[in-house]
Design a protein around this motif. Sequence first.
Motif, PDB file in Angstrom:
ATOM      1  N   GLN A 166      85.767  46.432 -11.707  1.00  0.00           N
ATOM      2  CA  GLN A 166      84.504  46.860 -12.316  1.00  0.00           C
ATOM      3  C   GLN A 166      84.500  46.654 -13.831  1.00  0.00           C
ATOM      4  O   GLN A 166      83.437  46.437 -14.413  1.00  0.00           O
ATOM      5  N   ASN A 202      81.926  54.562 -11.571  1.00  0.00           N
ATOM      6  CA  ASN A 202      81.699  53.636 -10.469  1.00  0.00           C
ATOM      7  C   ASN A 202      80.240  53.220 -10.427  1.00  0.00           C
ATOM      8  O   ASN A 202      79.359  54.003 -10.742  1.00  0.00           O
ATOM      9  N   HIS A 203      80.020  51.990  -9.995  1.00  0.00           N
ATOM     10  CA  HIS A 203      78.662  51.496  -9.819  1.00  0.00           C
ATOM     11  C   HIS A 203      78.729  50.279  -8.923  1.00  0.00           C
ATOM     12  O   HIS A 203      79.732  50.036  -8.288  1.00  0.00           O
ATOM     13  N   PHE A 248      77.056  52.335  -4.997  1.00  0.00           N
ATOM     14  CA  PHE A 248      76.603  53.525  -5.707  1.00  0.00           C
ATOM     15  C   PHE A 248      75.213  53.294  -6.278  1.00  0.00           C
ATOM     16  O   PHE A 248      75.013  52.371  -7.067  1.00  0.00           O
ATOM     17  N   GLU A 282      73.627  54.895  -8.582  1.00  0.00           N
ATOM     18  CA  GLU A 282      73.635  55.070 -10.037  1.00  0.00           C
ATOM     19  C   GLU A 282      75.080  55.049 -10.504  1.00  0.00           C
ATOM     20  O   GLU A 282      76.005  55.136  -9.696  1.00  0.00           O
ATOM     21  N   ARG A 283      75.258  54.980 -11.807  1.00  0.00           N
ATOM     22  CA  ARG A 283      76.612  55.070 -12.349  1.00  0.00           C
ATOM     23  C   ARG A 283      77.153  56.467 -12.074  1.00  0.00           C
ATOM     24  O   ARG A 283      76.544  57.462 -12.427  1.00  0.00           O
ATOM     25  N   GLU A 284      78.340  56.494 -11.460  1.00  0.00           N
ATOM     26  CA  GLU A 284      78.933  57.762 -11.054  1.00  0.00           C
ATOM     27  C   GLU A 284      80.195  58.059 -11.850  1.00  0.00           C
ATOM     28  O   GLU A 284      81.094  57.229 -11.940  1.00  0.00           O
ATOM     29  N   LEU A 288      74.454  59.741 -16.191  1.00  0.00           N
ATOM     30  CA  LEU A 288      75.550  59.580 -15.238  1.00  0.00           C
ATOM     31  C   LEU A 288      75.363  60.645 -14.165  1.00  0.00           C
ATOM     32  O   LEU A 288      74.811  61.715 -14.440  1.00  0.00           O
TER      33      LEU A 288
END
Length: 165
Positions: free
Chosen positions: A54, A80-81, A85, A87-89, A124
């Motif tokens: 990533q 994470n994305h 996912f 959204e950005r996690e 986020l």
Amino acid sequence: MIPTLNSERLLLRAPAMHDWPDYSELMQSERAVHMGGPFSTAAAWGMFCQDVAQWALMDHGALMMEDRKSGACVGQVGINHGPLFPERELGWLVYPQAEGKGYAFEAAKTLRDWAFKIQGFETLVSYIDSDNTRSIRLAERLGAILDDDAPRPHEDDLVFRHPKP
């Protein structure tokens, strides 16, 4: 470039091959149940590699939490994305021997602040299994608020939205 971030007690650094055995052990154990596990060795390896990939694909990913005093790796924090996912996690995991010492809070706060200040993220989220009370409390301690309307990767996940500091 994968950044190295510092907090009071932790060095947040790029994952390295010597991190794989502890990561693999955790992901194959019952402790991974709140992350969809336990996972096979192959699945855990794919997740470990995704955490690194990533950075090249999205300019964010996972960092290992290293205790600056002892040099021990105590867990992982990451953003994470991608296709898995919505959204950005912001996520975290702590190895059993390091649990309950505030490492996840310290690492998540450091990476969250980096994401907002350096990367310019507007928001986020953290996707948390509804039975994972420790992670729910941590998200709330970080100031995240339950967002029942947010999309989620699994219908049973709770979504906690982190406000911009």
